[in-house]
Design a protein around this motif. Structure first.
Motif, PDB file in Angstrom:
ATOM      1  N   ILE A 142       0.836  -1.204   0.000  1.00 30.05           N
ATOM      2  CA  ILE A 142       0.000   0.000   0.000  1.00 30.05           C
ATOM      3  C   ILE A 142       0.871   1.255   0.000  1.00 30.05           C
ATOM      4  O   ILE A 142       0.632   2.193  -0.773  1.00 30.05           O
ATOM      5  N   LEU A 143       1.885   1.281   0.854  1.00 28.04           N
ATOM      6  CA  LEU A 143       2.764   2.448   0.934  1.00 28.04           C
ATOM      7  C   LEU A 143       3.450   2.749  -0.397  1.00 28.04           C
ATOM      8  O   LEU A 143       3.663   3.915  -0.747  1.00 28.04           O
ATOM      9  N   ALA A 144       3.793   1.703  -1.129  1.00 28.61           N
ATOM     10  CA  ALA A 144       4.500   1.879  -2.393  1.00 28.61           C
ATOM     11  C   ALA A 144       3.567   2.281  -3.530  1.00 28.61           C
ATOM     12  O   ALA A 144       4.033   2.625  -4.624  1.00 28.61           O
ATOM     13  N   GLY A 145       2.267   2.237  -3.282  1.00 27.09           N
ATOM     14  CA  GLY A 145       1.320   2.585  -4.336  1.00 27.09           C
ATOM     15  C   GLY A 145       1.145   1.480  -5.363  1.00 27.09           C
ATOM     16  O   GLY A 145       0.736   1.737  -6.501  1.00 27.09           O
ATOM     17  N   ASP A 146       1.432   0.219  -4.988  1.00 27.69           N
ATOM     18  CA  ASP A 146       1.252  -0.904  -5.909  1.00 27.69           C
ATOM     19  C   ASP A 146      -0.211  -1.011  -6.327  1.00 27.69           C
ATOM     20  O   ASP A 146      -1.119  -0.827  -5.508  1.00 27.69           O
ATOM     21  N   SER A 147      -0.436  -1.362  -7.574  1.00 28.20           N
ATOM     22  CA  SER A 147      -1.810  -1.523  -8.069  1.00 28.20           C
ATOM     23  C   SER A 147      -2.355  -2.914  -7.779  1.00 28.20           C
ATOM     24  O   SER A 147      -3.571  -3.101  -7.729  1.00 28.20           O
TER      25      SER A 147
END
Length: 331
Positions: A142-147
């Motif tokens: 989530i922190l990394a912005g993964d889709s």
């Protein structure tokens, strides 16, 4: 002639693991397995009364009359008057496991333990390996912005989540997902994935794929300091921080938890200083953030907060109170 059932030992501790265990219990007959024992962490003190509390996995196992083991360690170096690593290994071997299923157990399994089951140990890992090996894959994704993220069923080996991959299944990370909602999705997927693998284990083991170590990254444990919001960051980064962590901010030196927020709205921009409370509204509390790569300052829409010693408050409850006013600024 019908094959004898596989003797399965399950090892896990939190709710993530209990969800997988329930899936195995529900499919025991169809899978032709016999869950001979459950391993989980020793009972811990919890709650205001600090009472010894069983793990979700232990509670589920006892409800289904499955033997429960709670060793402190499997290490041969571990010896005290009550327990030893050697005895823990002997106890495991006495169950004659064909396979051991591991999900968020919390104890290191030495090579001698990994080799005890005839078919080895299988791990339910909450990421698409080799991405996010380690302790906190859900939060890091989530922190990394993964889709997307997912579940990997892995043949356990020495090393941190480095074993061969038997099965992978993915799911989308929605912009409304929090660590809890994504955890719940992955817990269900984990149980389904392990049921699938056990339905034809020999075939999945023959077709196992090695991980590409050059693509690996590590999901380090989350620290308390990571929850402190830096309002100079752009809004999307702060939004992910709130969704992923126990996020908090400071107001006049007082620590305040930011519990929930809405997705970022592209049209909500401001020229105000980062951290300034623009509006304390009944639907959301709008706070300015730092500029993005295009120089735009977007707003965070906070919907739930909690002051020290108090209960969680919705935006509407905060709006009708006096804890927060338009124009105040978070540190």
């Amino acid at each position: 002639m019908n094959k004898p059932p596989l003797n399965v030992v399950f090892a896990g501790t939190p709710q993530f693991a209990a969800t997988a265990l329930q899936a195995l219990i529900d499919h025991q007959t169809a899978l032709n397995i016999n869950i001979v024992a459950v391993y989980t962490q020793p009972d811990r003190k919890a709650g205001r009364g600090q009472k010894l509390t069983a793990s979700p996995v232990k509670e589920l196992a006892l409800a289904h009359h499955i033997p429960v083991e709670q060793p402190t360690s499997f290490s041969l170096k571990f010896e005290n008057e009550h327990e030893s690593g050697r005895v823990s290994r002997e106890t495991l071997a006495n169950y004659r496991p064909d396979v051991m299923i591991v999900a968020a157990y919390g104890l290191i399994l030495p090579l001698g333990v990994l080799n005890t089951p005839r078919l080895g140990c299988l791990n339910i890992h909450a990421s698409l390996l080799p991405r996010w090996r380690g302790a906190a894959p859900i939060q890091r994704a989530i922190l990394a912005g993964d889709s997307h993220t997912g579940i990997t069923i892995m043949q356990m080996a020495q090393g941190l989540d480095t074993g061969d991959m038997l099965y992978k299944t993915s799911c989308e990370i929605a912009d409304t997902d929090t660590t809890q909602t994504l955890h719940d999705k992955l817990a269900e997927l984990g149980g389904q994935a392990m049921v699938e693998v056990l339905s034809n284990l020999s075939d999945y083991q023959v077709k196992a794929k090695k991980q590409d170590d050059s693509l690996a990254n590590y999901a380090q444990k989350i620290t308390t300091d990571e929850g402190l919001i830096d309002w100079q960051q752009q809004a999307h980064a702060i939004n992910r921080q709130i969704c992923a962590l126990n996020a908090y901010t400071l107001l006049n030196g007082e620590r305040i938890k930011i519990l929930e927020c809405l997705p970022i709205k592209s049209e909500q921009t401001t020229t105000e200083t980062a951290g300034k409370v623009i509006s304390v509204g009944r639907k959301a509390i709008l706070v300015s953030c730092g500029a993005d790569e295009n120089g735009n300052k977007h707003l965070i829409n906070i919907t739930k907060m909690q002051w020290a010693g108090g209960k969680p408050l919705t935006a509407e409850q905060i709006a009708v109170g006096d804890k927060l006013k338009d124009g105040w600024r978070f540190e």
